[in-house]
Design a protein around this motif. Structure first.
Motif, PDB file in Angstrom:
ATOM      1  N   VAL A   1       0.972  -1.247   0.098  1.00 17.80           N
ATOM      2  CA  VAL A   1      -0.007  -0.020  -0.099  1.00 17.80           C
ATOM      3  C   VAL A   1       1.030   1.201  -0.005  1.00 17.80           C
ATOM      4  N   ARG A   2       0.559   1.944  -1.040  1.00 22.83           N
ATOM      5  CA  ARG A   2       1.555   3.419  -1.052  1.00 22.83           C
ATOM      6  C   ARG A   2       1.109   4.518  -0.218  1.00 22.83           C
ATOM      7  N   ILE A   3       1.890   5.123   0.386  1.00 30.91           N
ATOM      8  CA  ILE A   3       1.424   6.270   1.044  1.00 30.91           C
ATOM      9  C   ILE A   3       1.793   7.379   0.299  1.00 30.91           C
ATOM     10  N   LEU A   4       0.697   7.990  -0.227  1.00 30.74           N
ATOM     11  CA  LEU A   4       0.991   9.040  -1.180  1.00 30.74           C
ATOM     12  C   LEU A   4       1.335  10.514  -0.459  1.00 30.74           C
ATOM     13  N   ASP A   5       0.826  10.714   0.638  1.00 35.91           N
ATOM     14  CA  ASP A   5       0.920  11.727   1.608  1.00 35.91           C
ATOM     15  C   ASP A   5       0.200  11.321   2.914  1.00 35.91           C
ATOM     16  N   PRO A   6       0.335  11.957   3.925  1.00 34.86           N
ATOM     17  CA  PRO A   6      -0.362  11.696   5.441  1.00 34.86           C
ATOM     18  C   PRO A   6      -1.862  11.447   5.290  1.00 34.86           C
ATOM     19  N   SER A   7      -2.554  11.968   3.994  1.00 33.86           N
ATOM     20  CA  SER A   7      -3.942  11.859   4.049  1.00 33.86           C
ATOM     21  C   SER A   7      -4.432  10.993   2.748  1.00 33.86           C
ATOM     22  N   THR A   8      -3.504  10.177   2.072  1.00 31.85           N
ATOM     23  CA  THR A   8      -3.875   9.414   0.808  1.00 31.85           C
ATOM     24  C   THR A   8      -2.994   8.221   0.915  1.00 31.85           C
ATOM     25  N   LEU A   9      -3.633   7.234   0.495  1.00 31.98           N
ATOM     26  CA  LEU A   9      -3.162   5.882   0.278  1.00 31.98           C
ATOM     27  C   LEU A   9      -3.650   5.324  -0.852  1.00 31.98           C
TER      28      LEU A   9
END
Length: 215
Positions: free
Chosen positions: A74-82
């Motif tokens: 699971v990629r963490i694109l930013d602290p609010s988006t997966l």
């Protein structure tokens, strides 16, 4: 086992009646809710090789589906988006169809050996962005699409369920051979399973299919 009939007069039909059955919520359980992914939540997701995603269609019919890959899938694109890669499955597309109809989702992240879990609630969308999918290649296979989740709520979930179930304890591990194979279960409950020899050939075919189409 003989069936047990539920007595309707014991139904719990409103939240006030529900709350009377349980002690007050502990302050820590209230405070643990966060609106974005902190460093510990991000590390948990990076370590997790498995999650379950809960979705609903517009009529409120619910579905829960497993997703698994090497840790960090699971990629963490930013602290609010997966972003979750969608790997080959049975092509029912239940979760994906539900997301198009109703974007609200719930995720449960699991790490083997950990009794606590991470829960993430949010809104999802589907994407075929080639740059994003290129980061999700496994065995030279690019996923068809990814599920992007805008995080609205995250919290750690305590270990009680896993402790009660002894999920990771080898002493409680069950032998898969004690139940019929996946396909035999389906056929027994639908059209009826063939004889043992034919069933063995079907099961062998499924194992070969797993090898060919895992990615």
């Amino acid at each position: 086992m003989q069936g047990i009939a539920e007595r309707e007069d014991y139904g719990v039909r409103d939240e006030e009646a529900l709350r009377r059955l349980y002690p007050a919520t502990h302050d820590l359980a209230i405070q643990k809710f966060q609106a974005s992914l902190g460093r510990h939540a991000q590390e948990f997701i990076r370590r997790s090789p498995f999650l379950c995603i809960g979705t609903q269609d517009m009529a409120g019919r619910a579905d829960v589906s497993p997703r698994g890959d090497p840790p960090g899938f699971v990629r963490i694109l930013d602290p609010s988006t997966l972003a979750i890669p969608d790997r080959p499955g049975n092509n029912r597309l239940d979760s994906l169809s539900n997301i198009i109809a109703n974007p609200v989702v719930g995720l449960l992240f699991v790490i083997p050996g950990f009794d606590d879990t991470l829960r993430v609630n949010g809104r999802a969308r589907l994407t075929t962005d080639p740059d994003l999918l290129a980061t999700m290649v496994v065995n030279d296979r690019v996923p068809t699409l990814a599920i992007v989740v805008e995080v609205q709520e995250i919290f750690m979930h305590c270990a009680k369920a896993f402790r009660r179930s002894h999920l990771w304890d080898p002493a409680y591990r069950q032998d898969r051979k004690e139940m019929p194979s996946l396909i035999k279960i389906i056929l027994d409950e639908t059209t009826g399973a063939p004889d043992e020899q034919a069933m063995r050939a079907i099961d062998d075919g499924l194992e070969e299919d797993y090898k060919r189409t895992l990615y």
